[in-house]
Design a protein around this motif. Structure first.
Motif, short mmCIF file in Angstrom:
data_model
loop_
_atom_site.label_atom_id
_atom_site.label_comp_id
_atom_site.label_asym_id
_atom_site.label_seq_id
_atom_site.Cartn_x
_atom_site.Cartn_y
_atom_site.Cartn_z
N LEU A 53 66.71 61.41 39.38
CA LEU A 53 68.10 60.99 39.39
C LEU A 53 68.52 60.63 40.81
CD1 LEU A 53 69.84 63.72 37.19
CD2 LEU A 53 69.36 61.35 36.54
N LEU A 54 69.37 59.64 40.93
CA LEU A 54 70.00 59.38 42.21
C LEU A 54 70.98 60.51 42.52
CD1 LEU A 54 70.92 55.57 41.88
CD2 LEU A 54 68.92 56.56 43.03
N SER A 55 71.12 60.83 43.77
CA SER A 55 72.14 61.80 44.15
C SER A 55 73.52 61.17 43.95
CB SER A 55 71.97 62.19 45.62
OG SER A 55 72.29 61.10 46.47
N MET A 56 74.54 62.00 43.90
CA MET A 56 75.90 61.46 43.73
C MET A 56 76.30 60.60 44.94
SD MET A 56 76.90 61.93 40.79
CE MET A 56 78.47 61.12 41.12
N LEU A 100 75.64 54.02 36.57
CA LEU A 100 76.64 54.23 37.63
C LEU A 100 77.95 54.80 37.10
CD1 LEU A 100 76.22 51.05 39.86
CD2 LEU A 100 75.02 53.24 39.97
N TRP A 101 78.29 54.53 35.85
CA TRP A 101 79.52 55.07 35.26
C TRP A 101 79.25 55.47 33.82
CZ3 TRP A 101 79.89 50.62 38.36
CH2 TRP A 101 80.70 50.74 39.50
N GLY A 120 73.17 58.24 37.52
CA GLY A 120 72.04 58.12 38.44
C GLY A 120 70.70 57.96 37.76
N ALA A 121 70.64 58.09 36.43
CA ALA A 121 69.36 57.98 35.72
C ALA A 121 68.90 56.52 35.67
CB ALA A 121 69.50 58.53 34.30
#
Length: 425
Positions: A53-56, A100-101, A120-121
């Protein structure tokens, strides 16, 4: 519609396909083609291989730099309330398939978390197989994926409907809007709804672009009135706002060096269709003043053109002339046209021949001529006409995908379909 029965039938179709048998009922073409891509690329149908996952912080950085942020209010207004009422969620991803949302039903958001459908997935096809985010990114059209139409088995309790969003300013794919939920909430009308909302979002971008050009034109007009000779004011994508002393065109191809502001220490830059230009910044764009009276020179021996159609979502043409090089990202239609022209090199192809290759209808020459006119605005004299052809002195290289079956997967042009079904060389 009995969703449970449909899901059981689809599981049988999928099981037969994965075992190499001919199912009694064939999957829909868009699904069957996606499954074949997954089999060729080695995606495991029993386990999706998720990247981290991307970090926030990374999600927020992508949000703030994305054009999608401009149209998020349109997507929310049209879809979030509907999705919440129908036990769905709205998901917006970028062009890489990164979520992203997410908004909508709280209960469905929790179910999405268990499937890894999180902020982030990565939901590209190569990561989680056939799905309502990754598959529209490849096919460039709205797609509904129901239950066992998902290539990966863990997603069979889910249904998702996604539509790609393209930036009308440059034809670049910027992301996907998707409506998803448990399989029993599926409704066939969702496909039409999501596709229409994506078109509304693109229309909003066109409106904003027109307003930005009007603002640039208001600034540039008094400047051009004082200039003698040839000059043109363009925005950062090369769209023309105002011109003097030159034949007006809709858009001028800008080199990456200009858009990245890396070649302006001396206030000069080389522009493909204009040659060397004096360059001055304007609010929202550039003022270009070509050196010569006749624009860029004809291509000489040694000019190299690379047409890259090897990747499913990104196609480009790169021109190298001596020490100068520039690239242009291609729209789906222009990628098809240039590939078809490359097949007919060196003799070229008439407008009716291209119409037959593109549409299976040799009478659709008006559409072909209009599109080729747009292509020649950035390739200039590298393309001849009557017939349309690549310049005979330019070296041409076409970069193809490893498998012919992966060639321009969005395309339904007869000429491309013939190449896609041809055995590898």
């Amino acid at each position: 519609m009995d969703c449970s029965l449909a899901a059981r039938l689809l599981k049988g179709v999928r099981a037969a396909t994965l075992s190499g048998q001919q199912p009694q009922i064939l999957p829909r073409p868009v699904i069957g083609e996606s499954w074949n891509r997954m089999l060729r690329s080695g995606v495991d149908p029993d386990r999706d291989v998720r990247s981290g996952l991307l970090s926030m912080d990374e999600v927020e950085e992508r949000r703030q730099s994305s054009v999608l942020l401009e149209i998020l209010p349109v997507l929310r207004e049209a879809l979030v309330t509907v999705a919440d009422a129908a036990q769905h969620i709205m998901v917006v991803s970028d062009a890489d398939g990164r979520v992203l949302w997410r908004e909508g039903s709280a209960a469905v958001l929790h179910k999405a978390d268990r499937l890894g459908f999180e902020l982030g997935a990565d939901w590209s096809e190569e990561t989680v197989g056939t799905n309502g985010v990754g598959t529209p990114l490849v096919t460039r059209r709205p797609v509904q994926v129901f239950s066992a139409e998902h290539f990966v088995g863990s997603l069979h309790t889910w249904t998702c409907t996604g539509a790609p969003i393209t930036d009308p300013r440059d034809g670049r794919l910027i992301g996907v809007v998707d409506v998803s939920g448990p399989l029993e909430t599926m409704h066939p009308a969702t496909l039409s709804l999501v596709g229409t909302v994506a078109q509304l979002a693109e229309a909003r971008l066109r409106e904003r672009h027109a307003a930005a050009l009007d603002r640039l034109r208001a600034v540039a007009a008094p400047v051009l009135a004082r200039i003698g000779g040839r000059a043109v004011a363009v925005d950062v994508q090369g769209w023309t706002a105002a011109v003097t002393g030159m034949q007006p065109v809709d858009r001028i191809a800008l080199p990456k060096s200009l858009s990245e502001l890396s070649e302006l220490s001396d206030g000069r830059a080389w522009v493909p269709t204009l040659g060397m230009c004096a360059v001055a910044p304007l609010p929202g764009g550039w003022l270009l003043r070509p050196d010569g009276p006749d624009g860029a020179a004809e291509p000489l021996g040694g000019t190299r053109v690379v047409l890259d159609v090897s990747r499913p979502r990104h196609w480009s043409v790169t021109v190298t002339d001596g020490t100068r090089s520039w690239s242009h990202e291609l729209s789906p239609r222009h990628a098809e046209l240039l590939y078809l022209l490359a097949l007919h090199r060196p003799r070229g192809r008439s407008a009716s021949g291209l119409a037959e290759d593109m549409f299976g209808d040799p009478t659709r020459t008006v559409t072909v001529r209009a599109e080729m006119s747009r292509v020649r605005r950035y390739l200039g004299s590298l393309l001849g006409h009557r017939p349309y052809r690549f310049h005979e002195e330019a070296e041409l290289e076409v970069v193809l995908p490893q498998s012919p079956a992966d060639l321009l997967p969005h395309s339904v042009a007869p000429g491309v379909l013939r190449s896609r079904s041809a055995p590898p060389h």
